[in-house]
Design an enzyme around this catalytic site. Structure first.
Site, PDB file in Angstrom:
ATOM      1  N   GLN A  32      -4.746  -1.340   9.561  1.00  0.00           N
ATOM      2  CA  GLN A  32      -4.725  -2.684   8.972  1.00  0.00           C
ATOM      3  C   GLN A  32      -5.323  -3.698   9.950  1.00  0.00           C
ATOM      4  O   GLN A  32      -4.984  -3.722  11.134  1.00  0.00           O
ATOM      5  CB  GLN A  32      -3.272  -3.066   8.612  1.00  0.00           C
ATOM      6  CG  GLN A  32      -3.117  -4.369   7.865  1.00  0.00           C
ATOM      7  CD  GLN A  32      -3.728  -4.341   6.457  1.00  0.00           C
ATOM      8  OE1 GLN A  32      -3.816  -3.304   5.822  1.00  0.00           O
ATOM      9  NE2 GLN A  32      -4.168  -5.484   5.984  1.00  0.00           N
ATOM     10  N   ASP A  73     -11.221   2.946   4.007  1.00  0.00           N
ATOM     11  CA  ASP A  73     -11.615   1.530   3.949  1.00  0.00           C
ATOM     12  C   ASP A  73     -13.133   1.374   3.842  1.00  0.00           C
ATOM     13  O   ASP A  73     -13.624   0.303   3.513  1.00  0.00           O
ATOM     14  CB  ASP A  73     -11.170   0.803   5.230  1.00  0.00           C
ATOM     15  CG  ASP A  73      -9.826   0.115   5.089  1.00  0.00           C
ATOM     16  OD1 ASP A  73      -9.531  -0.364   3.983  1.00  0.00           O
ATOM     17  OD2 ASP A  73      -9.098   0.041   6.090  1.00  0.00           O
ATOM     18  N   LYS A  80       0.836  -1.199   0.000  1.00  0.00           N
ATOM     19  CA  LYS A  80       0.000   0.000   0.000  1.00  0.00           C
ATOM     20  C   LYS A  80       0.871   1.251   0.000  1.00  0.00           C
ATOM     21  O   LYS A  80       0.615   2.202  -0.739  1.00  0.00           O
ATOM     22  CB  LYS A  80      -0.942  -0.005   1.215  1.00  0.00           C
ATOM     23  CG  LYS A  80      -2.083  -1.021   1.086  1.00  0.00           C
ATOM     24  CD  LYS A  80      -2.892  -1.215   2.381  1.00  0.00           C
ATOM     25  CE  LYS A  80      -3.931  -2.321   2.194  1.00  0.00           C
ATOM     26  NZ  LYS A  80      -4.702  -2.637   3.399  1.00  0.00           N
TER      27      LYS A  80
HETATM   28  N1  GUN Z   1      -7.184  -6.670   6.162  1.00  0.00           N
HETATM   29  C1  GUN Z   1      -7.530  -7.402   5.082  1.00  0.00           C
HETATM   30  N2  GUN Z   1      -8.052  -6.613   4.134  1.00  0.00           N
HETATM   31  C2  GUN Z   1      -8.052  -5.361   4.613  1.00  0.00           C
HETATM   32  C3  GUN Z   1      -8.460  -4.098   4.083  1.00  0.00           C
HETATM   33  O1  GUN Z   1      -8.973  -3.970   2.966  1.00  0.00           O
HETATM   34  N3  GUN Z   1      -8.271  -3.036   4.889  1.00  0.00           N
HETATM   35  C4  GUN Z   1      -7.725  -3.141   6.120  1.00  0.00           C
HETATM   36  N4  GUN Z   1      -7.592  -2.040   6.847  1.00  0.00           N
HETATM   37  N5  GUN Z   1      -7.340  -4.286   6.642  1.00  0.00           N
HETATM   38  C5  GUN Z   1      -7.505  -5.388   5.887  1.00  0.00           C
END
Ligand code: GUN
Length: 292
Positions: free
Chosen positions: A96, A119, A52
């Site tokens: 995350q 998100d 990311k």
């Molecule tokens: N863990 C797995 N997928 C995601 C996501 O799309 N966003 C976040 N913040 N954590 C995750």
């Protein structure tokens, strides 16, 4: 092989380029910023977070990753989020998941300012999504809608079966596709492992979205001829023949289903790269909304 491969890697690269151009066009008017918080050392999360950060950098988005130790208290994490909510350099905040068990993840999700919730996990944004007025589209489901659109697969009037009911994928996927909107307008069934006859449901799917988190759970006998197969799974399975000791596999049995389906997403290189591309798009949207 019969099915056409849906190349998420290439579509994601296109979207990232589009975002990069849009960010460049902002010129002197500041720069979108994304803060990513990672608590602990989950190896898969570390990979996602690194990817990311790199993607942001390439798109011209300012990105900072705060790595906090596994022992971080809930109060410390909430304080960190509060500071970022009030920091004008950051337009998006992403915590995350999963978080360590001593932290209440829902409390953390609700601490992120809805305007910065790239998100789309905050209940305010989930509610806006359900009524068809989203501030942000949740990254993975939005990435899937984008893939269908760019391959001219119109879900309108089709039966989409979503396998899995998580708050991150299954539920928002259903909420997006059921909307009366272009690129959606589908008939949606949300199925899960407790179904009395799961196969009877999956066999009805014109479009099957597998997000159940079990390696190769969906087999060819569960799939209708010419169905569109979207595989959201990213499972690590032991593989001593690989140097790193594991390989990645999806939630569907790719080899056999590719002989039956009309379209299929590979793992890796299907849905995964789209999640990051949509995150960049959401960060740009957050910037635009906050600077209106
Ligand atoms: N863990 C797995 N997928 C995601 C996501 O799309 N966003 C976040 N913040 N954590 C995750």
């Amino acid at each position: 092989m019969k099915a056409q491969i849906i190349d998420g890697k290439s579509v994601a690269a296109q979207i990232r380029e589009e975002v990069r151009n849009d960010v460049a066009a902002l010129a002197g008017n500041g720069k979108p910023g994304l803060a990513v918080i990672l608590v602990g050392n989950d190896p898969a999360s570390e990979v996602y977070v690194r990817n990311k950060g790199r993607a942001c950098e390439k798109a011209g988005i300012h990105s900072v990753t705060r790595k906090l130790p596994e022992t971080t208290s809930e109060a410390e994490l909430l304080a960190e989020i509060d500071a970022l909510n009030n920091d004008n350099n950051f337009h998006g905040i992403l915590v995350q998941l999963p978080l360590p068990p001593h932290i209440d993840a829902q409390k953390v999700i609700e601490a992120v300012s809805p305007e910065k919730d790239v998100d789309c996990f905050h209940p305010f944004n989930v509610g806006k999504l359900v009524i068809g007025m989203p501030l942000f589209a949740p990254c993975t489901p939005a990435g899937i809608v984008e893939l269908l659109a760019r391959y001219n697969i119109d879900p309108s009037g089709k039966h989409v079966v979503v396998l899995g009911r998580s708050n991150i994928v299954g539920k928002p996927m259903a909420n997006l596709l059921v909307q009366k909107a272009k690129g959606a307008n589908a008939i949606v069934t949300v199925a899960h492992s407790a179904a009395q006859d799961l196969k009877a449901l999956t066999l009805q799917a014109d479009i099957l979205v597998a997000a159940i988190g079990r390696p190769e759970f969906v087999t060819a006998d569960m799939v209708k001829e010419d169905a569109v197969i979207i595989d959201v799974g990213i499972n690590r399975v032991d593989d001593p023949s690989r140097e790193r000791g594991y390989r990645l596999t999806g939630d569907v049995d790719f080899e056999s289903i590719a002989e039956k389906a009309s379209y299929i997403t590979p793992v890796p290189g299907g849905v995964g790269p789209m999640t990051i591309a949509m995150l960049l798009k959401n960060t740009l949207t957050a910037y635009q909304n906050l600077n209106r």
